[in-house]
Enzyme design. Structure first.
Site, PDB file in Angstrom:
ATOM      1  N   VAL A   1      55.910   7.012   8.084  1.00  0.00           N
ATOM      2  CA  VAL A   1      55.637   8.311   7.442  1.00  0.00           C
ATOM      3  C   VAL A   1      56.946   8.647   6.720  1.00  0.00           C
ATOM      4  CG1 VAL A   1      55.249  10.762   7.797  1.00  0.00           C
ATOM      5  CG2 VAL A   1      53.919   9.105   9.091  1.00  0.00           C
ATOM      6  N   PRO A   2      56.911   8.625   5.389  1.00  0.00           N
ATOM      7  CA  PRO A   2      58.181   8.590   4.632  1.00  0.00           C
ATOM      8  C   PRO A   2      58.907   9.926   4.546  1.00  0.00           C
ATOM      9  CG  PRO A   2      56.325   8.627   3.135  1.00  0.00           C
ATOM     10  CD  PRO A   2      55.736   8.629   4.507  1.00  0.00           C
ATOM     11  N   CYS A   3      59.457  10.387   5.671  1.00  0.00           N
ATOM     12  CA  CYS A   3      60.194  11.656   5.626  1.00  0.00           C
ATOM     13  C   CYS A   3      61.492  11.498   4.832  1.00  0.00           C
ATOM     14  CB  CYS A   3      60.445  12.196   7.025  1.00  0.00           C
ATOM     15  SG  CYS A   3      61.314  11.064   8.078  1.00  0.00           S
ATOM     16  N   HIS A   4      61.900  10.241   4.560  1.00  0.00           N
ATOM     17  CA  HIS A   4      63.119  10.046   3.757  1.00  0.00           C
ATOM     18  C   HIS A   4      62.890  10.431   2.296  1.00  0.00           C
ATOM     19  CE1 HIS A   4      60.831   6.240   3.561  1.00  0.00           C
ATOM     20  NE2 HIS A   4      61.253   6.167   2.327  1.00  0.00           N
ATOM     21  N   ARG A   5      61.610  10.614   1.917  1.00  0.00           N
ATOM     22  CA  ARG A   5      61.337  11.016   0.522  1.00  0.00           C
ATOM     23  C   ARG A   5      61.420  12.528   0.341  1.00  0.00           C
ATOM     24  NH1 ARG A   5      56.150   7.131   0.187  1.00  0.00           N
ATOM     25  NH2 ARG A   5      57.279   5.215   0.615  1.00  0.00           N
TER      26      ARG A   5
END
Lengths: 159, 235
Positions: B149-153
């Site tokens: 789940v791309p929370c780095h985006r």
């Protein structure tokens, strides 16, 4: 293709690749970055280069892949092409044309850049993007029609 | 005045600065750092329904063969993602114990397209809580399955990275990686366009690869979407 041959080819084409990237990405830093990434990709994949292709076709494909992916991340400008007509200053015309190009869809814009910066033929353009010659023709025609409309100048319509 | 002539003048006017060319060649011999081995530095836990947790550490945490299958799939997909060969994850997630608000935030974060970034406040607006940017940040900070789940985006409104569970350097690495990885790849011979990571995309020969910015662009020049990875979902 060995390392030395690649360096020679890269050196010969870097200027032209840069011109395409600069016109597409519209700033020097991004254009330099795109050419560097394209050359690094081409360098890493130089073993897969097939001599049945012109080196230029191969390099232009790698570069256009990088530029198109860079354009993907950019949001389209809210007001792509305000119409300006009847000005005679070269600079103004240049700015207008740069803005009008934003109204042209990415694929057509890329083909226009490759066609006009480097004089690539329809056949070469078709090979670079893996499309048919007819598609190249229709995309270029469509791009130019949109440009004429976006520039809003009657002078363009007759050409 | 002739449009062709003007276009030719316009397009030939971009001469490269001399120092730029020198810089270009200096970078040629360099190698970009390999992120792939990082996949082994995650501990992946899974249940029968999917991956439940991803955290720094080693090994897989799975109580049944089915759970182990999910964990191994996640490990493989992570390896491909970190090598720039994959832009999406197929492994199922099991976020059963996650509170409702956090689940909403994570679901919205999962919709951020590969390679793009969104501000905390924008994400808060998208889930219908425009004043909850900080709560969104906290929810993402407790993301049980980072990277997948791309929370780095998600970044701060001023463009700075904000907090990231695996540290700033990792966030920079991941966003840099996504910047250098194309999303849609077409095959010049079959004229089919796939998402990067699709089994069909992997079989496309290097010389036949054509990158597209959107499915619409690909369609406009005669490519059709792959029926397996369905790029229409993302582009």
């Amino acid at each position: 293709m060995d390392e030395r041959a690649f360096s020679r080819v890269a050196e010969a084409y870097a200027g032209r690749l840069y011109a395409v990237a600069y016109r597409l990405l519209r700033n020097r830093a991004d254009a330099e970055d795109a050419v560097q990434r394209a050359l690094m990709k081409a360098f890493a994949a130089r073993a897969s280069y097939s001599p049945r292709w012109a080196v230029s076709t191969w390099l232009y494909r790698v570069l256009s892949n990088v530029c198109i992916d860079e354009l993907r991340r950019r949001r389209p400008p809210p007001d792509p092409a305000p119409a300006h007509g009847g000005r005679d200053s070269g600079d103004v015309e240049r700015v207008d044309l740069a803005r009008a190009l934003d109204a042209v869809p990415r694929e057509a814009r890329l083909l226009l850049a490759l066609h006009y910066v480097n004089g690539l033929s329809y056949r070469e353009l078709a090979r670079v993007r893996g499309i048919s010659v007819n598609t190249v023709k229709s995309q270029l025609a469509r791009g130019k029609t949109i440009l004429r409309r976006a520039l809003g100048d009657r002078r363009w319509i007759s050409t | 005045m002739d449009l062709d002539l003007t276009l030719r003048e316009f397009f030939t006017a971009a001469a490269p600065p001399r120092h730029a060319l020198a810089r270009l060649f200096r970078g040629l011999g360099g190698r970009s750092p390999r992120l792939e081995p990082l996949a082994d530095r995650f501990r992946i836990e899974a249940s029968d329904h999917g991956v439940t947790r991803l955290r720094p550490g080693r090994g897989l945490g799975a109580a049944s063969p089915r759970a182990r299958g999910h964990a191994e799939q996640a490990r493989e997909e992570l390896r491909e993602y970190l090598a720039g060969r994959r832009t999406f994850f197929r492994v199922p997630l099991d976020l059963d114990g996650v509170p409702e608000f956090q689940a909403t935030v994570l679901a919205e974060a999962a919709r951020i397209p590969f390679g793009e970034v969104v501000a905390y406040a924008t994400l808060a607006r998208r889930i219908g809580h425009p004043r909850a940017a900080r709560a969104v940040g906290n929810a993402l900070g407790r993301n049980p399955v980072p990277v997948i789940v791309p929370c780095h985006r998600v970044v701060r409104g001023d463009g700075s990275w904000g907090h990231y569970a695996f540290g700033h350097a990792m966030k920079t690495f991941l966003l840099g990686l996504e910047r250098a990885t194309p999303l849609l790849v077409g095959c010049a011979t079959s004229r089919i366009v796939c998402r990067r990571g699709c089994a069909h995309e992997r079989r496309v020969a290097e010389g036949n690869r054509v990158v597209f910015a959107s499915l619409r662009d690909a369609r406009s020049v005669g490519y059709r979407p792959c029926r397996v990875c369905r790029p229409a979902r993302v582009a």
